[in-house]
Design a protein around this motif. Sequence first.
Motif, PDB file in Angstrom:
ATOM      1  N   GLU A 250       0.833  -1.199   0.000  1.00  0.00           N
ATOM      2  CA  GLU A 250       0.000   0.000   0.000  1.00  0.00           C
ATOM      3  C   GLU A 250       0.871   1.255   0.000  1.00  0.00           C
ATOM      4  N   LYS A 251       0.446   2.264  -0.738  1.00  0.00           N
ATOM      5  CA  LYS A 251       1.228   3.490  -0.853  1.00  0.00           C
ATOM      6  C   LYS A 251       1.299   4.269   0.458  1.00  0.00           C
ATOM      7  N   ASP A 252       0.294   4.108   1.312  1.00  0.00           N
ATOM      8  CA  ASP A 252       0.293   4.845   2.576  1.00  0.00           C
ATOM      9  C   ASP A 252       0.861   4.018   3.730  1.00  0.00           C
ATOM     10  N   LEU A 253       1.488   2.884   3.409  1.00  0.00           N
ATOM     11  CA  LEU A 253       2.051   2.018   4.437  1.00  0.00           C
ATOM     12  C   LEU A 253       3.334   2.638   4.994  1.00  0.00           C
ATOM     13  N   THR A 280       0.267   8.114 -10.112  1.00  0.00           N
ATOM     14  CA  THR A 280      -0.449   7.167 -10.972  1.00  0.00           C
ATOM     15  C   THR A 280      -0.259   5.716 -10.549  1.00  0.00           C
ATOM     16  N   ASP A 281       0.696   5.460  -9.656  1.00  0.00           N
ATOM     17  CA  ASP A 281       0.938   4.092  -9.205  1.00  0.00           C
ATOM     18  C   ASP A 281      -0.199   3.608  -8.306  1.00  0.00           C
ATOM     19  N   LEU A 282      -0.536   2.341  -8.452  1.00  0.00           N
ATOM     20  CA  LEU A 282      -1.547   1.745  -7.581  1.00  0.00           C
ATOM     21  C   LEU A 282      -0.938   1.238  -6.279  1.00  0.00           C
ATOM     22  N   PHE A 283       0.358   1.001  -6.297  1.00  0.00           N
ATOM     23  CA  PHE A 283       1.023   0.427  -5.135  1.00  0.00           C
ATOM     24  C   PHE A 283       2.474   0.886  -5.117  1.00  0.00           C
ATOM     25  N   THR A 284       3.187   0.498  -4.079  1.00  0.00           N
ATOM     26  CA  THR A 284       4.611   0.796  -4.006  1.00  0.00           C
ATOM     27  C   THR A 284       5.361  -0.480  -3.664  1.00  0.00           C
ATOM     28  N   ARG A 285       6.647  -0.357  -3.446  1.00  0.00           N
ATOM     29  CA  ARG A 285       7.471  -1.506  -3.113  1.00  0.00           C
ATOM     30  C   ARG A 285       8.384  -1.153  -1.953  1.00  0.00           C
ATOM     31  N   GLY A 286       8.967  -2.170  -1.353  1.00  0.00           N
ATOM     32  CA  GLY A 286       9.840  -1.936  -0.214  1.00  0.00           C
ATOM     33  C   GLY A 286      10.848  -3.049  -0.049  1.00  0.00           C
ATOM     34  N   ILE A 287      11.750  -2.856   0.900  1.00  0.00           N
ATOM     35  CA  ILE A 287      12.786  -3.840   1.197  1.00  0.00           C
ATOM     36  C   ILE A 287      12.806  -4.108   2.696  1.00  0.00           C
ATOM     37  N   LEU A 288      12.887  -5.372   3.061  1.00  0.00           N
ATOM     38  CA  LEU A 288      13.112  -5.781   4.443  1.00  0.00           C
ATOM     39  C   LEU A 288      14.539  -6.301   4.537  1.00  0.00           C
ATOM     40  N   LYS A 315      -6.984  -5.379   1.455  1.00  0.00           N
ATOM     41  CA  LYS A 315      -6.941  -6.682   0.785  1.00  0.00           C
ATOM     42  C   LYS A 315      -5.868  -6.775  -0.293  1.00  0.00           C
ATOM     43  N   ARG A 316      -4.868  -5.908  -0.238  1.00  0.00           N
ATOM     44  CA  ARG A 316      -3.792  -5.977  -1.229  1.00  0.00           C
ATOM     45  C   ARG A 316      -2.703  -6.923  -0.724  1.00  0.00           C
ATOM     46  N   PRO A 317      -2.412  -8.018  -1.453  1.00  0.00           N
ATOM     47  CA  PRO A 317      -1.416  -8.992  -0.986  1.00  0.00           C
ATOM     48  C   PRO A 317       0.015  -8.572  -1.317  1.00  0.00           C
ATOM     49  N   TRP A 318       0.929  -8.874  -0.410  1.00  0.00           N
ATOM     50  CA  TRP A 318       2.348  -8.650  -0.677  1.00  0.00           C
ATOM     51  C   TRP A 318       2.857  -9.684  -1.677  1.00  0.00           C
ATOM     52  N   LEU A 383      -2.301  -0.944 -15.728  1.00  0.00           N
ATOM     53  CA  LEU A 383      -2.609  -0.613 -14.339  1.00  0.00           C
ATOM     54  C   LEU A 383      -4.109  -0.419 -14.142  1.00  0.00           C
ATOM     55  N   LYS A 384      -4.745   0.236 -15.126  1.00  0.00           N
ATOM     56  CA  LYS A 384      -6.197   0.405 -15.043  1.00  0.00           C
ATOM     57  C   LYS A 384      -6.899  -0.948 -15.097  1.00  0.00           C
ATOM     58  N   ARG A 385      -6.387  -1.818 -15.973  1.00  0.00           N
ATOM     59  CA  ARG A 385      -6.975  -3.153 -16.080  1.00  0.00           C
ATOM     60  C   ARG A 385      -6.772  -3.932 -14.777  1.00  0.00           C
ATOM     61  N   LEU A 386      -5.586  -3.777 -14.177  1.00  0.00           N
ATOM     62  CA  LEU A 386      -5.306  -4.444 -12.910  1.00  0.00           C
ATOM     63  C   LEU A 386      -6.261  -3.968 -11.825  1.00  0.00           C
TER      64      LEU A 386
END
Length: 400
Positions: A250-253, A280-288, A315-318, A383-386
């Motif tokens: 999630e972008k606000d995570l 315009t991104d639906l999500f972001t990414r990160g590193i642990l 409900k967005r899965p990692w 992205l719109k289709r996703l």
Amino acid sequence: MAVPENPSIGGSAAGEEPLEYRSSDEAWYDVDFSLDGDRLTIKYRSLSSTFDEVYEPGKFESADDVNAFRHRFRPSSLQAQDTDCRRIVLGMKVCGACCFDDGDLHYYDAFVQGVDHKEHSFENGEEQCSYSFTLKWQNGPKVGMIMTTGIGSVCFLQDGPLDRILVDFIRMSRKAVMNSSRQSRVVSTPISQTPDKEPSKRMRQEALSRQQITSEQLKDHGTYLDTRAAGVASNVQGRCHYMVAIENMEKDLSASTVLEFIHKETTISPEAHIFPSLKTDLFTRGILKVHSERDFRVLLEFLENPHHIVVSSHKRPWVVIEKFSGHDYKSFVSNIMPTMEHWHDKGRNSELKVVNSGTEEHTLAKKHKENYTEFYHHQKRLLKRLAFEEDKILQQSGIS
């Protein structure tokens, strides 16, 4: 702080819900508390005061230390009964009884990796569970190993508030950290625990009191299998890094939310880095990121467990996209999020210039621009289709 004549008592002795505590050996033990002024005493049940641990707010050097201490407590696990076997499902996190060769019996967190359904039997009119469960240890000396056992070795984790005494102490500790100007970070340790008497080595009686089974019974139906993968060892030239790249976050995570969640589920404390994203991104990414092979193994076993999926509140899965262990962590990060240094390593530079119409450079640049523009708009359509397909899945499942 003034010391009261009578210390405040916590735990079941004060009518509070019982709590369990993760000791230095990563095993869980039932405990009670007392707060004498600002000194918290942790009392192991069924053991003498020799094994008490005493903490003071001033011994914590950072908010991270206080949070780590807080997560060493939780409501006492509930022993599974013979009729509870159908509640135990694949991927469930439980607290399991682990028996050692010397007869010691301790409790560690584990994930259920398998359930073997068998017909129940009856003895003296009472139902006896015949199921067997495959547990994979998440903590302790057998971390990463598998044990097959019966329902007598399984305890359910419980939700609930912390003891009021413990809450007061944590509040005082956080306040002390905020008022402290010290910069060095030292993990807090008990100030009055006998050095050569580690409680976990002498707690078999207390552990047995939580569950009416014997170590001999556990040995009869407990089979271990070592599934630990070999990791990359550190060398003297530098520190070995272990990292996992995750997409579809999630972008606000926030990083703090990720850290608290991972620590709660695995008891390890990784570093978390959340990358910025476009509007315009639906999500972001990160590193642990962790610094030991053991923590890396625990983290991967949690994230890649085929029996559960980490999802956001929306409900967005990692999605784990890459894993890395070694010393050249900059290359790994650059593959996830390119930097100027990355492009320089590829033989390019970061200089800019204007290319004019009619030149060969302009013709080449125009083709590259058109190619990227086509890719960009194609990506936006995808992205719109996703987003459409995700909403469609949620609507079909009836989840809002």
